[in-house]
Design an enzyme around this catalytic site. Sequence first.
Site, PDB file in Angstrom:
ATOM      1  N   LYS A  52       0.846  -1.206   0.000  1.00  0.00           N
ATOM      2  CA  LYS A  52       0.000   0.000   0.000  1.00  0.00           C
ATOM      3  C   LYS A  52       0.877   1.250   0.000  1.00  0.00           C
ATOM      4  O   LYS A  52       0.601   2.210  -0.718  1.00  0.00           O
ATOM      5  CB  LYS A  52      -0.948  -0.020   1.219  1.00  0.00           C
ATOM      6  N   GLN A  96      -4.816  -1.642   9.443  1.00  0.00           N
ATOM      7  CA  GLN A  96      -4.662  -2.955   8.805  1.00  0.00           C
ATOM      8  C   GLN A  96      -5.288  -4.047   9.671  1.00  0.00           C
ATOM      9  O   GLN A  96      -5.025  -4.136  10.864  1.00  0.00           O
ATOM     10  CB  GLN A  96      -3.159  -3.235   8.571  1.00  0.00           C
ATOM     11  N   ASP A 119     -11.130   2.349   3.675  1.00  0.00           N
ATOM     12  CA  ASP A 119     -11.462   0.930   3.461  1.00  0.00           C
ATOM     13  C   ASP A 119     -12.964   0.727   3.247  1.00  0.00           C
ATOM     14  O   ASP A 119     -13.388  -0.351   2.820  1.00  0.00           O
ATOM     15  CB  ASP A 119     -11.023   0.096   4.673  1.00  0.00           C
TER      16      ASP A 119
END
Length: 277
Positions: A52, A96, A119
Amino acid sequence: MALVIDGKKISNEIKDELKLKVEKMKEEGKQVTLAVVLVGDDPASKVYVANKKKACEYIGIRSLSYELPEQTSQAELLALVEKLNNDTDVNGILVQLPLPAHIDEEAVLAAISPAKDVDGFHPMNVGKLSIGQKGMVSCTPAGVIELLKRSGIGIEGKECVIIGRSNIVGKPMALLMLKENATVTVCHSRTKNLKEVAKRADILIVAMGKPRFVNKEYVKEGAVVIDVGIHRDENNKLCGDVDYNDVVDHVSAITPVPGGVGPMTIAMLMKNCVESV
Ligand code: NAD
């Protein structure tokens, strides 16, 4: 012959488009910043986070890294999220997953400001998706829509069957296909006659977490098959939820694993970051 949908190529196109957009934004004095939070030492999570950050660097997004020890308390993590929520220089926040077992994942995701929830996991964004309002959309399902559209595959009016109903893939996938005017059926572990139901699909999207489960007995001749699954098989080779070799000659289009849906997830995360500014 089946069209093999090249997710790597399509994701690179998206990243290049975003890079141009970010350059223009910089000329206007706007900077895109993503805060990436990793708790603990999970090796797979470390690889995801590194990928990422690499994508951010390519596009010109500034990434801030917060690597916290495994024993970080929930209160400490929530305090960091709050600090990032209030930091006007930060546009996107990514925590994460999975988090260590002593931390309540849902509480952490709900603490992220919905406007910075790149997200698309915050209940507010999930709710907006369900009523057709604009918000941050979960990256993997959003990536599937881009793959279909950029491959010239029409969605409107098609029979779409999704195998899997998880909060991060199956459910948002169903809502997005509905938004695109498909007729949607969602299957799960208690579905009866899975083969018969799956065979109805013009577009079959498989996100069940079972290596090479779906063979041609589940697939209508000429269907489009999107394989979200990702696994390492007994020979350490990457494979999906679909038995690719068994179905490839039977379908009109298919995503391979690797190189299909996988690369799209990060591209869509980057898109969410840029659009959050
Ligand atoms: P999950 O385990 O949370 O959900 C699996 C779903 O499949 C469940 O809803 C379950 O009911 C259904 N299912 C399981 N066995 C079934 C059966 N025999 N018949 C019918 N339905 C069945 O998984 P997930 O998080 O949605 O992920 C699914 C797969 O996609 C995994 O392989 C995961 O690694 C992969 N994944 C890939 C990406 C990517 O970027 N490519 C992103 C997320 C997940």
